[in-house]
Design an enzyme around this catalytic site. Structure first.
Site, short mmCIF file in Angstrom:
data_model
loop_
_atom_site.label_atom_id
_atom_site.label_comp_id
_atom_site.label_asym_id
_atom_site.label_seq_id
_atom_site.Cartn_x
_atom_site.Cartn_y
_atom_site.Cartn_z
CD GLU A 193 39.47 74.58 22.77
OE1 GLU A 193 38.42 75.38 22.57
OE2 GLU A 193 39.25 73.49 23.18
CE LYS A 207 47.01 81.13 25.78
NZ LYS A 207 46.16 81.98 26.60
CG ASP A 210 45.33 87.73 22.30
OD1 ASP A 210 45.46 87.88 23.59
OD2 ASP A 210 46.05 88.59 21.64
CE1 TYR A 227 37.83 79.18 28.26
CE2 TYR A 227 38.41 80.65 26.85
CZ TYR A 227 38.19 80.40 28.32
OH TYR A 227 38.63 80.92 28.94
CE LYS A 265 51.58 83.07 25.77
NZ LYS A 265 50.75 84.17 26.26
CB CYS A 304 58.31 123.03 17.27
SG CYS A 304 57.49 122.45 16.05
CB CYS A 348 57.71 126.43 14.20
SG CYS A 348 57.14 126.02 15.68
CB CYS A 373 54.69 122.48 18.48
SG CYS A 373 54.72 124.13 17.85
CB CYS A 403 53.94 125.28 14.00
SG CYS A 403 54.92 123.66 13.75
S1 IVH Z 1 40.54 76.35 28.48
C1 IVH Z 1 40.75 74.83 33.03
N1 IVH Z 1 40.36 77.22 26.10
O1 IVH Z 1 43.68 81.26 28.33
C2 IVH Z 1 40.85 75.41 31.44
N2 IVH Z 1 41.26 78.74 27.71
O2 IVH Z 1 46.02 80.87 30.04
C3 IVH Z 1 40.20 76.48 31.18
N3 IVH Z 1 41.89 80.79 26.67
O3 IVH Z 1 42.40 81.51 31.33
C4 IVH Z 1 40.66 77.36 29.99
N4 IVH Z 1 41.43 80.35 24.75
O4 IVH Z 1 41.39 82.66 29.40
C5 IVH Z 1 40.94 77.48 27.25
N5 IVH Z 1 40.30 77.58 23.91
C6 IVH Z 1 40.69 78.11 25.06
C7 IVH Z 1 41.16 79.10 25.26
C8 IVH Z 1 41.47 79.59 26.73
C9 IVH Z 1 41.92 81.20 25.45
C10 IVH Z 1 42.46 81.62 27.78
C11 IVH Z 1 41.61 81.48 29.00
C12 IVH Z 1 42.54 80.96 30.11
C13 IVH Z 1 43.77 81.16 29.42
C14 IVH Z 1 44.79 80.03 29.94
#
Ligand code: IVH
Length: 678
Positions: free
Chosen positions: A120, A122, A124, A231, A320, A414, A417, A432, A438
């Site tokens: 899935e 991750k 942000d 998640y 990542k 500046c 001016c 400025c 200016c």
């Molecule tokens: S699972 C025990 N799933 O990434 C497992 N984490 O570096 C719990 N995060 O602390 C985490 N998307 O804040 C999981 N699809 C995802 C995620 C996710 C973002 C974050 C989460 C976690 C950090 C891990």
């Protein structure tokens, strides 16, 4: 409560329950299924009725009532609370080889057992944990240090994709974890608003999401339009959850959580790599930021067998995405002076291709930024494009540094001016101070004054303003109204302004005298007074004389006007030059008080799509009219549309879409009634 009043109030209790259930259902349809089943007005009326009943019968007011979504309660402090289950983090890597190793190791440890993975996104954002008991949200905690987090329940309740009460079947006691993200649309809109109010824009969606969860005023958090991506689900011993991660997410979906569809069950490393590959490219099209992929063993019974390392589970890993990064020579630094006198250093870069565009310039933010990165002349800079679209300078490519390279000397005068720059205590930026002498500050103020959201003097673009300035005709905004037609004709090296241009300009200046007071106030360009602030000030003080006479304390009474803005307004009007400009504008005939027939709030909070032609208005007029009544005009029909204002010959696509989404269609007659003109 005695028996009689309990009996008396029974109908109220029932009505409150019914209203809450219906509002929950409408919210769910709107935010989860993108379907709007009633008009915003109807919805608001129901919400208001519930709010009123809760005020009159606080004994029946539920902590998970949909009225909590609007916010309003203030977080005095964020209580620190211990997590019931520690919030672990994940092992993470930028290397595909390490993902291959993770897969091989897991397979080996599970020694012949049949299992699958889930892949899935991750997300942000900011991790939070939500506790539900008997289907009600009882607590929301930030991750904190993993053991103890901050109680942000009030703010979490304002996030539409966090259900306050669950639907259907659910465990009696469990926790859901996920990430609060700031979708790009909402983030960009918030930053545009902040810039229009002269507030520092947020650096990136993640920081903004994190700051939003810590806002004291939960109503402010509600305005941020954050989103929750779940998640993870877990429960104490004795409560049975589905045996796969995938199954848990599906169940969560049925309970009313927003579970992102970008999840896949994978059988082997080939499928995992294909998923990673796909999202490494497709991530740029997502409506929110993602910084990688999380791979988990799907069968939860195997989690215990795999166990934990020091702080992360062995059954999951994060890959990542590499932020795209290049190094390119710094050719020089421009110092830009804005309308407020703020100086921004901008790097001129040797053009370089990065994430789909050629980058030539990037901001260096301020003097501290340059000093912290220790940027020297002729350095090569690393430029990155992460989740955000704007390229960022992230460091110096030391391999390319010339021996003896000298640190960048920040300008002390500046560049426009020559006035020595000042840097106020606690401010990161240099300014400025020569506001009235200016060039870019004067022109910036003029441009702001004539802008579409201010006086809307369309024919005066930056070039023409420059022309008028260079000809010595205009030094400040009041000078615009002293212009004579004869002075304009033939202006410019090749007579840029001719008869017709001069006529148009005179007409546009004349028309601007009808612009409402609140926009005149915005047009003056007082620091921190954006569109919203100007509106609030105008409505509160009603006319310029009362506003000019107000003390700092009185100014700070106005909703949304903080101490900093109050001081800026007070100081601005204390300046004799500014007072004389105001007087000249008043003499010229600009609106200096609110007009009663100026509109009202009858469309406040509504998003309206306009199509077709109208008997009473031109297209432009109808849009202006909607805004005068507090509504917002949008170009296309979506789940967020409050109604489609359909004139003659309305576009068939728009009609079809509105019908499909169940969005109300309003004709001109009804519109006039809604805005109380008939
Ligand atoms: S699972 C025990 N799933 O990434 C497992 N984490 O570096 C719990 N995060 O602390 C985490 N998307 O804040 C999981 N699809 C995802 C995620 C996710 C973002 C974050 C989460 C976690 C950090 C891990």
């Amino acid at each position: 409560m005695d028996l009689f009043s309990a009996i008396d109030s029974e109908p109220a209790r029932q009505r409150m329950e019914a209203l809450a259930a219906e509002i929950d259902r409408l919210n769910h349809e709107y935010y989860m299924n993108d379907r709007s089943l009633v008009s915003d007005q109807k919805f608001d009326a129901m919400l208001r009725e519930l709010q009123d009943l809760e005020r009159d019968h606080p004994e029946f007011a539920s902590p998970t009532s949909p009225t909590k979504r609007v916010g309003g309660e203030v977080n005095k402090s964020f209580r620190q609370v211990q997590h019931r289950f520690p919030m672990l983090s994940l092992g993470n890597t930028y290397s595909i080889e390490e993902i291959e190793e993770f897969e091989a190791r897991t397979r080996k440890l599970l020694d012949g057992v049949e299992f699958t993975y889930t892949c899935e996104l991750k997300y942000d954002g900011v991790a939070i944990g939500l506790t539900y008991r008997y289907g009600q949200l009882v607590q929301a905690l930030t991750r904190g240090n993993g053991t103890v987090g901050d109680d942000i329940t009030l703010n979490a309740k304002t996030i539409p994709t966090i259900p306050l009460r669950l639907r259907g079947d659910f465990p009696d006691d469990f926790e859901v974890r996920g990430e609060v993200v700031y979708p790009f649309d909402a983030f960009n809109a918030m930053n545009a608003l902040r810039e229009s109010e002269n507030l520092e824009p947020f650096a990136n969606p993640r920081n903004a999401a994190s700051g939003s969860l810590k806002l004291q005023d939960s109503a402010e958090c509600a305005k941020r339009k954050l989103m929750f991506c779940m998640y993870f689900m877990m429960a104490p011993d004795g409560i049975v959850l589905p045996g796969t991660h995938y199954g848990r997410l599906q169940w969560a979906d049925q309970m009313g959580f927003k579970v992102q569809p970008y999840i896949k069950e994978c059988r082997d490393i080939t499928e995992i790599k294909a998923f990673i590959d796909h999202w490494d490219r497709a991530r740029w099209d997502l409506p929110f930021g993602t910084d990688g992929i999380v791979i988990k063993v799907n069968q939860t019974s195997l989690w215990d067998r795999l166990g934990l390392t020091a702080k992360s589970p062995r059954w999951a890993i994060a890959y990542k995405f590499k932020a795209e990064r290049v190094s390119t020579p710094l050719l020089g630094i421009d110092y830009q002076v804005g309308r407020t006198g703020k100086v921004t250093p901008v790097a001129n870069l040797s053009p370089v291709w990065l994430g789909g565009t050629t980058v030539r310039r990037a901001t260096l933010v301020n003097a501290d930024f340059i000093a912290n990165l220790d940027i020297r002349t002729a350095d090569h800079l690393f430029i990155e494009k992460g989740g955000e679209i704007i390229p960022k300078v992230v460091g110096v490519d030391l391999d390319q540094r010339q021996p003896g390279a000298l640190p960048v000397q920040y300008v002390d005068r500046c560049p426009e001016c020559g006035t020595p720059l000042v840097r106020a205590d606690g401010e990161a930026a240099h300014y400025c101070p020569n506001a009235d002498g200016c060039h870019p500050q004067i022109l910036g103020r003029l441009e702001h004054f004539v802008g579409r959201k201010a006086m809307n003097i369309e024919t005066l673009g930056p070039e023409r303003l420059e022309l008028l300035y260079n000809a010595g005709l205009v030094r400040n905004v009041a000078d615009l109204y002293d212009l004579q037609r004869a002075q304009l004709v033939g202006l410019g090296s090749d007579a840029t302004i001719q008869d017709r241009g001069a006529d148009n300009l005179m007409a546009a200046l004349e028309a601007s005298k009808e612009v409402p007071f609140e926009r005149v106030l915005f047009a003056l360009g007082i620091r921190y007074v954006g569109e919203v602030g100007a509106k609030k000030l105008a409505r509160y003080f009603k006319d310029i004389d009362t506003l000019m006479a107000a003390s700092e304390e009185e100014l700070a009474q106005v909703e949304d006007v903080g101490g900093v803005t109050a001081k800026a307004v007070y100081d601005w009007f204390a300046d004799p030059l500014h007072r004389s400009i105001v007087e000249r504008l008043r003499k010229a005939g600009l609106q200096m008080q609110v007009q009663l027939e100026q509109g009202d709030d009858s469309l406040e909070g509504l998003t309206i799509v306009v199509s077709g032609t109208f008997a009473h208005f031109s297209r432009e007029e109808v849009k202006a009219d909607i805004e005068r009544h507090g509504g917002k005009v949008s170009g296309s029909v979506s789940g967020k549309t409050s109604f489609l204002l359909a004139g003659e010959k309305t576009g068939p696509e728009k009609l079809k879409k509105a019908e499909k989404l169940g969005i109300r269609i309003v004709n001109e007659e009804e519109y006039l009634q809604m805005t109380a003109r008939q």
